[in-house]
Motif scaffolding. Sequence first.
Motif, short mmCIF file in Angstrom:
data_model
loop_
_atom_site.label_atom_id
_atom_site.label_comp_id
_atom_site.label_asym_id
_atom_site.label_seq_id
_atom_site.Cartn_x
_atom_site.Cartn_y
_atom_site.Cartn_z
N ARG A 166 0.87 -1.16 0.05
CA ARG A 166 0.01 0.09 -0.08
C ARG A 166 0.95 1.30 -0.18
O ARG A 166 0.52 2.27 -0.63
CB ARG A 166 -0.95 0.02 1.23
CG ARG A 166 -2.07 -1.07 1.14
CD ARG A 166 -2.49 -1.57 2.52
NE ARG A 166 -2.77 -0.48 3.29
CZ ARG A 166 -3.20 -0.62 4.74
NH1 ARG A 166 -3.28 -2.09 5.09
NH2 ARG A 166 -3.76 0.35 5.51
N PHE A 167 1.99 1.25 0.81
CA PHE A 167 2.89 2.51 0.61
C PHE A 167 3.36 2.61 -0.57
O PHE A 167 3.77 3.60 -1.29
CB PHE A 167 3.98 2.21 1.83
CG PHE A 167 5.27 3.12 1.87
CD1 PHE A 167 4.96 4.69 1.95
CD2 PHE A 167 6.29 2.79 1.04
CE1 PHE A 167 5.93 5.49 1.84
CE2 PHE A 167 7.44 3.66 1.03
CZ PHE A 167 7.13 4.90 1.23
N GLU A 207 1.47 6.55 -7.17
CA GLU A 207 0.58 7.42 -7.50
C GLU A 207 0.96 9.13 -7.76
O GLU A 207 0.68 9.61 -8.76
CB GLU A 207 -0.63 7.47 -6.41
CG GLU A 207 -1.44 6.24 -6.35
CD GLU A 207 -2.51 6.26 -5.28
OE1 GLU A 207 -2.52 7.25 -4.64
OE2 GLU A 207 -3.25 5.47 -5.09
N ARG A 208 2.12 9.01 -6.89
CA ARG A 208 2.82 10.35 -6.94
C ARG A 208 4.09 10.38 -7.83
O ARG A 208 4.86 11.49 -7.97
CB ARG A 208 3.27 10.77 -5.41
CG ARG A 208 2.12 11.35 -4.70
CD ARG A 208 2.22 11.03 -3.36
NE ARG A 208 0.98 11.59 -2.49
CZ ARG A 208 -0.45 10.96 -2.55
NH1 ARG A 208 -0.13 9.64 -2.86
NH2 ARG A 208 -1.07 11.44 -1.78
N LYS A 237 4.04 11.01 5.80
CA LYS A 237 2.82 11.48 5.24
C LYS A 237 1.72 10.21 5.07
O LYS A 237 0.67 10.43 5.39
CB LYS A 237 3.21 12.20 3.86
CG LYS A 237 1.61 12.85 3.54
CD LYS A 237 2.13 13.63 2.04
CE LYS A 237 0.69 14.35 1.36
NZ LYS A 237 0.76 14.99 0.34
N TRP A 238 2.36 9.13 4.61
CA TRP A 238 1.53 8.05 4.22
C TRP A 238 1.20 7.51 5.52
O TRP A 238 -0.20 7.11 5.78
CB TRP A 238 2.37 7.26 3.56
CG TRP A 238 1.35 6.01 3.10
CD1 TRP A 238 0.49 5.63 2.28
CD2 TRP A 238 1.44 4.60 3.82
NE1 TRP A 238 -0.11 4.59 2.33
CE2 TRP A 238 0.47 3.82 3.43
CE3 TRP A 238 2.13 3.90 4.95
CZ2 TRP A 238 0.32 2.51 3.77
CZ3 TRP A 238 1.93 2.85 5.34
CH2 TRP A 238 0.95 1.96 4.84
#
Length: 292
Positions: free
Chosen positions: A31-32, A38-39, A51-52
């Motif tokens: 997930r990380f 995504e970024r 942040k995550w």
Amino acid sequence: MNTLREALQEYLALRRSLGFKMHDACRVLPRFVAFMEERQVPHITARLALKWVLQAKTVQPAERARRLGFIRGFARYRSATDPLTEVPSPELLPQASTRARPYLYTEQDVRGLLEAALQLQTAWPPTPLRPWVFHCLLGLLSVTGLRISEALDLKLDDVDLQKGLLTIRAAKLGRWRLVPLHPSATSVLLHYLRRRKQFLGGRCSDYVFVSNRGTRLDRGRVTRVFYALSRQIGLRAPGVRNGPRLHDFRHRFAVRVLTRVRTRRDGCRRCRPISGTYAWPGPIGISATRRS
């Protein structure tokens, strides 16, 4: 250079090859990595890792610190091939240890649990074998130092009653070992296996400890029954989550072995490799029993 996702698969494979199961890390780290993809960021940074971890508002502080620890381990591995990788500092999200403190069962505690197990309900859906399953299982844990997973994975072929030996094939790091039994433990196990055979009839099952359907006994069920027995004899207060655990039987075994030889010259020194092999990979000293 391979991608972050490819590096993650290599990292998980390496850790598993070293004997780590990585169940939670396998759930968290992909997930990380998806968050980083995504970024479109190819390098792990401490800022994005933090942040995550913080974006999950309902997660408890201890769980946030644990997730960041998973990322920290992966980042250390990744930094060997990607010099731009940042390893999150341990000072980020500091969290006091939540490791449970070992409970050393007394003889009275063990007898109370075994006697309470024999009083377990046998009406539907449980079976007449149920009290003997838990009586024998808890007794075996208390005198052998087995992990609960090792006991539940025991198969009939792993039990040699004539020699009084158990073959443990499901130990950590893929190792196996032989565990000798005291004649009194062998006798209890023999009587249980006779009752087991009578209960199963023509049904076949390779496992020593079985459910009411004849399948391998489930660890979750064992834990629930153990908690109920603990509350019944006063070891665990009603409604309290913390208290003695099944794994504490292993601590009890290690401490009893080491303290029995403490008065002998070089007794502990000679005993450490023996106890470490007997309960592989076991403790090497009394202070290590908190981490076995």
